[in-house]
Design an enzyme around this catalytic site. Structure first.
Site, short mmCIF file in Angstrom:
data_model
loop_
_atom_site.label_atom_id
_atom_site.label_comp_id
_atom_site.label_asym_id
_atom_site.label_seq_id
_atom_site.Cartn_x
_atom_site.Cartn_y
_atom_site.Cartn_z
CE LYS A 1 20.51 19.16 3.65
NZ LYS A 1 21.22 20.45 3.84
CG HIS B 1 1.12 -0.73 12.06
ND1 HIS B 1 1.63 0.05 13.09
CD2 HIS B 1 1.26 -2.06 12.44
CE1 HIS B 1 2.16 -0.75 13.91
NE2 HIS B 1 1.97 -2.09 13.47
#
Length: 469
Positions: free
Chosen positions: A51, A442
């Site tokens: 990773k 959001h």
């Protein structure tokens, strides 16, 4: 004979060290045996270094593509030696952290090769000789090693396992990868990002065949778009060394012989239980295809001896091994299990990321489960538009009569982080409505989960209505 312990764990990988610390926290006198550096394959030769390489190569790719956002960067380059050093630094920090945790929890670290003998005796062979220790309980967590198929030429010097690929000091110019599973597509992404010519040869009809078919199809298109050659339903016959030092992978595809040459060949077809030297001469545990046979409590055929992780049947994942380690340690301590070891998230760290849990739509049909599906295409997600993500989606599977969430598949940015919410839902049999009670911020990628859940129950706002039949 050395000290006697309540628990001795053989192997200090993600299953072993977690089991040891959990046992010690429960007041059990605990020791752990490891003949290499703590952290096992995951920290030293697997998850973490892979990773780190993915992140470094992704940063390079993003810098090259900065013009999409009005940011121009010229003469962008990388130093492969420094990327390797960064990978090693990351691994070192985590391994040191594990050593400190073992010490802080009074877990005795026994350095050497651990071998299980009769009577729950563990023999440890180290640099200073051998010593044997008794235990009330033994947990086998020796992990796995790369699987090498019996194919001619795989013993040539230019044919590498993932362990050996990490040791290269220079980036390969070209690479053929045998296998199309998780290890394969992650390494393909890394080296393609760094400018290496990559070819994948997979025997099955599609990449990552154990995952949702739509994910496999999308991933193949994305990788091909990035210049990676992909051959599926291809049976490798042999590997040959050429006079110019290149290695040629010979395989059959559509009944024709195909030859692809590269500087190196990576064998990435899976991993095999590491039982070398794990059992003494008089110890015979029940085995099946090289794996230790265990019951639902991870008990082996020898009383007081348990096995977890890659040694036993099931998915070979670090987080699954850790969960099994916690489960066994709690059972030994006489406690109720605090973790569900059967609901396992699967993650692939490509770009976009892939994550799944529970059943797919096809699997539900095969099992005779009536389901509804909800899907949201992430190209309509504000955060995905901001970051110009590739094609992706979030799909959820709910029971038709109860709306209980029983599966989810994601292919989008941050999918491996977002899957945790759906794991919690599947484990606790939460309904789509219960998950939707929580408001999502959001703009975030996680809004896609809510959109898919709303679509499953017919309440989606940003999804076009489904046509009535």
């Amino acid at each position: 004979m050395g000290e006697k312990f309540d628990v001795i764990v053989i192997g200090a990988g993600p299953g072993g060290y977690v089991a040891a610390i959990k046992a010690a926290k429960s007041g059990l006198r605990t020791a752990i045996v490891e003949n290499r550096r703590v952290g096992g394959t995951c920290l030293n030769r697997g998850c973490i270094p892979a990773k780190a390489m993915i992140h470094a190569s992704s940063v390079y790719k993003e810098m090259q593509e900065g013009g999409r956002f009005g940011v121009a960067a010229s003469d962008v380059s990388y130093d492969y030696g420094k990327i390797v050093a960064y990978k090693e630094e990351t691994t070192d920090k985590l391994c040191q952290g594990i050593e400190q945790l073992l010490k802080a929890n009074a877990v005795t670290l026994l350095s050497g090769k651990g071998t299980l003998e009769k009577g729950k005796v563990v023999r440890v062979a180290g640099e200073e000789g051998e010593e044997s220790y008794e235990a009330e309980n033994v947990i086998l967590a020796a992990g796995s090693k790369p699987l090498i198929l019996p194919i001619p030429g795989l013993d040539l010097p230019g044919v590498l396992t993932s362990d050996e690929l990490f040791q290269l000091e220079e980036r390969p110019e070209s690479l053929v990868i045998i296998g199309g599973g998780v290890i394969s597509v992650e390494f393909a992404s890394v080296y393609a990002n760094l400018g290496c010519k990559v070819t994948i040869v997979e025997a099955m009809p599609r990449l990552i065949p154990n995952m949702d078919k739509e994910i496999s199809q999308n991933l193949k298109m994305i990788l091909k778009k990035r210049g990676i050659d992909i051959h599926t339903s291809a049976a490798v016959q042999r590997v040959e060394q050429e006079e110019d030092g290149q290695y040629t992978c010979v395989f059959i595809e559509k009944e024709k012989e195909v030859r692809v040459s590269a500087q190196y060949v990576l064998c990435a077809v899976g991993r095999y239980p590491n039982t070398d030297g794990l059992f003494g001469d008089n110890v015979e545990l029940d085995m099946e295809r090289g794996r230790v046979v265990v019951d639902d409590e991870f008990r082996t055929s020898m009383e007081g001896v348990y096995a977890i992780g890659d040694l036993v049947k099931g998915m070979q994942l670090a987080h699954l091994a850790s969960a099994q380690g916690v489960y066994v340690a709690e059972r030994i301590a006489g406690k109720e299990s605090s973790i569900d070891v059967h609901t396992v998230p699967g993650c692939v760290y490509t770009d976009p990321e892939i994550a799944s849990v529970g059943v797919t739509e096809d699997e539900a049909k095969e099992q005779g489960i009536a389901v509804k599906t909800g899907k949201f295409i992430m190209s309509a997600n504000g955060k995905s538009l901001i970051t110009k993500e590739e094609r992706g989606f979030v799909k959820v599977i709910v029971e038709a009569d109860t709306d209980v969430v029983i599966g989810a598949q994601m292919m989008c940015a941050r999918a491996t982080d977002m899957i945790g919410e759906l794991v919690t839902a599947v484990v606790n049999r939460l309904t789509a409505q219960q998950l939707l009670k929580g408001m999502r911020a959001h703009p975030t990628y996680n809004e896609g989960v809510a959109e898919a859940l709303e679509d499953a129950v017919g309440e989606a706002i940003h999804v076009m209505p489904k046509k009535k039949r």
